[in-house]
Write an enzyme that holds these catalytic residues in place. Structure first.
Site, mmCIF file in Angstrom:
data_model
loop_
_atom_site.group_PDB
_atom_site.id
_atom_site.type_symbol
_atom_site.label_atom_id
_atom_site.label_comp_id
_atom_site.label_asym_id
_atom_site.label_seq_id
_atom_site.Cartn_x
_atom_site.Cartn_y
_atom_site.Cartn_z
ATOM 1 N N HIS A 13 -0.722 -7.883 3.447
ATOM 2 C CA HIS A 13 -0.339 -8.372 4.780
ATOM 3 C C HIS A 13 -1.222 -7.911 5.934
ATOM 4 O O HIS A 13 -1.014 -8.325 7.073
ATOM 5 C CB HIS A 13 1.137 -8.067 5.057
ATOM 6 C CG HIS A 13 1.451 -6.638 5.372
ATOM 7 N ND1 HIS A 13 1.634 -6.201 6.656
ATOM 8 C CD2 HIS A 13 1.631 -5.560 4.581
ATOM 9 C CE1 HIS A 13 1.932 -4.902 6.625
ATOM 10 N NE2 HIS A 13 1.924 -4.495 5.379
ATOM 11 N N ALA A 44 0.819 -1.216 0.000
ATOM 12 C CA ALA A 44 0.000 0.000 0.000
ATOM 13 C C ALA A 44 0.853 1.267 0.000
ATOM 14 O O ALA A 44 0.441 2.290 -0.541
ATOM 15 C CB ALA A 44 -0.948 0.003 1.191
ATOM 16 N N CYS A 84 4.662 1.901 12.424
ATOM 17 C CA CYS A 84 5.732 2.712 11.831
ATOM 18 C C CYS A 84 6.075 3.854 12.775
ATOM 19 O O CYS A 84 7.190 4.323 12.830
ATOM 20 C CB CYS A 84 5.300 3.307 10.508
ATOM 21 S SG CYS A 84 4.023 2.372 9.709
HETATM 22 C C1 LIG Z 1 -0.177 -0.829 6.603
HETATM 23 C C2 LIG Z 1 -0.746 0.371 5.964
HETATM 24 C C3 LIG Z 1 -0.107 0.992 4.883
HETATM 25 C C4 LIG Z 1 1.221 0.510 4.360
HETATM 26 O O1 LIG Z 1 1.053 -0.676 3.676
HETATM 27 P P1 LIG Z 1 2.329 -1.553 3.233
HETATM 28 O O2 LIG Z 1 1.721 -2.609 2.381
HETATM 29 O O3 LIG Z 1 2.918 -2.062 4.493
HETATM 30 O O4 LIG Z 1 3.235 -0.673 2.477
HETATM 31 C C5 LIG Z 1 -0.712 2.085 4.324
HETATM 32 N N1 LIG Z 1 -1.877 2.541 4.772
HETATM 33 C C6 LIG Z 1 -2.529 1.978 5.796
HETATM 34 C C7 LIG Z 1 -3.843 2.523 6.234
HETATM 35 C C8 LIG Z 1 -1.982 0.880 6.423
HETATM 36 O O5 LIG Z 1 -2.621 0.323 7.449
#
Ligand SMILES: *Cc1c(COP(=O)(O)O)cnc(C)c1O
Length: 401
Positions: free
Chosen positions: A207, A77, A332
């Protein structure tokens, strides 16, 4: 009390989830027996990999009401959000240089926006209401003739609040502004349909829904309107030149399987998790001086975020660590000492924001685990509030800091 022999109860499903064994099983052949590059069109290995990718793309498209041509696979994402935001900004330069988002977005939306500001774009960061929801009148007022994109997440990763995406989409379409939604937390958990909800771009990831890490996708509307996105990675020209790079067949197969399972169980699982979450919240409320973050109903079934008064946040998480694996907010952000930008945007004081627990319940969470977790959390908070030293082992850990 000694270190428990069991591993802590996992309640951090907003950070990531374990991969469902059914997903692993679907992925396995594409690591070994079918190792072809989906772009190799001269032999069987390439063809079968391409067939698997095509099927996955069709499955995914169907679940969000899109066509397969409208999906671009990404590494997750974060990349999908970057591609949507920077890609639209670059492609619509001549139309305007103004974007609208919310203060409570994930950093994978906020940081690309800040990057664009450095390049001369203007970004409006709308505040949430006290319950975390966007005020639609605020949104409408913020739209200008030079606004090109609105980016509002479907479900918040820290507090679980669900934004009214259909209504936001209606407003955006009335004003001929594109709508992007980060659906990393929403896909497979709540119904999503790009047509019914007027979504132009939608980011997903594997994930957070029992799929593999390192795979996601961006939906890019192809008709009414045909949305342009400038590539942010150049190379072999895969994914219609929008995202170059060899397609990772096992991850793509896993992503589709994960979403297929999620959607199939969506309604029943939502009921089960809502019940568990409510049970947990009822128990925790008996502590007093504990505050729910975000709208009480408009939220993800498996997410409960609560701020606890009268305890020190770091000490609380540390004391819970051997028993319950949870975090205060975004994974994060938890390495940073500053309070969560989401909770402060809701109006939480920095002290309360820092003593926040986010419970992320998931597919493998049982009722017995919730009972045990509630017990540990209650006991720990009561001890800390009573000024009792934390249990001996935690004392040792504190001294090591
Ligand atoms: C986890 C998350 C992301 C990042 O996604 P990744 O696949 O880990 O890069 C972005 N936006 C939201 C709302 C998330 O929960």
């Amino acid at each position: 009390m000694s270190v428990p022999l069991q591993r802590p109860i996992y309640l951090d499903c907003q950070a990531t989830t374990p991969v469902d064994p059914k997903v692993v099983a679907a992925m396995l052949p594409y690591f070994t027996d079918c190792p072809g590059n989906p772009s190799s069109n001269n032999h069987l290995y390439g063809w079968e990999a391409k067939a698997a990718v095509d099927l996955a793309r069709e499955t995914l498209a169907e679940f969000i009401g899109a066509t397969p041509r409208e999906l671009v696979f990404t590494s997750g994402a974060t990349e999908a959000n970057n591609l949507a935001i920077k890609g639209v900004a670059e492609a619509y330069l001549t139309k305007g240089r103004h974007l609208i988002t919310m203060q409570t977005e994930h950093n994978a939306v906020l940081e690309p926006c800040k990057y664009l500001e450095k390049l001369g774009f203007e970004v409006t960061y709308l505040p949430p209401q006290a319950d975390g929801l966007l005020d639609l009148a605020n949104l409408e007022q913020a739209i200008r003739p030079d606004t090109i994109l609105v980016s509002v997440m479907a479900a918040n990763n820290e507090i679980g609040v669900l934004q009214p995406i259909s209504q936001i989409g209606q407003i955006c379409h009335q004003h001929k502004v594109l709508l992007h939604t980060d659906a990393a937390q929403a896909i497979g958990k709540i119904p999503l349909n790009v047509e019914a909800m007027h979504i132009d771009l939608l980011s997903i990831t594997g994930h957070k829904l029992y799929g593999p890490k390192g795979i996601g996708a961006l939906y890019i509307r192809n008709r009414n309107p045909h949305v342009q996105v400038a590539a942010q990675l150049q190379g072999g020209g895969q994914e219609y030149n929008v995202r170059s790079g060899t397609l990772p067949t096992p991850q793509i197969v896993g992503l589709a399987k994960a979403i297929e399972l999620g959607v199939a169980e969506q309604t029943v699982e939502a009921q089960r998790l809502t019940q568990l979450r409510n049970q947990l919240w009822q128990t925790l409320q008996t502590l007093g001086d504990i505050h729910l973050n975000g709208h009480p109903q408009q939220r993800l079934p498996g997410c409960l975020s609560a701020s606890v008064a009268g305890v020190e946040g770091a000490a609380l998480l540390l004391a819970l660590q051997p028993y319950v694996a949870l975090s205060s907010g975004s994974a994060c952000a938890s390495s940073k000492p500053s309070p969560s930008h989401v909770l402060t945007a809701l109006g939480r004081s920095s002290t309360l924001a820092q003593s926040t627990l986010r419970f992320g319940l998931g597919r493998f969470t049982t009722s017995a685990e919730i009972e045990q977790a509630a017990h540990h959390v209650m006991q720990t908070i009561q001890r800390l509030r009573a000024g009792l030293t934390v249990l001996p082992m935690e004392n040792e850990r504190l001294n090591q800091l």
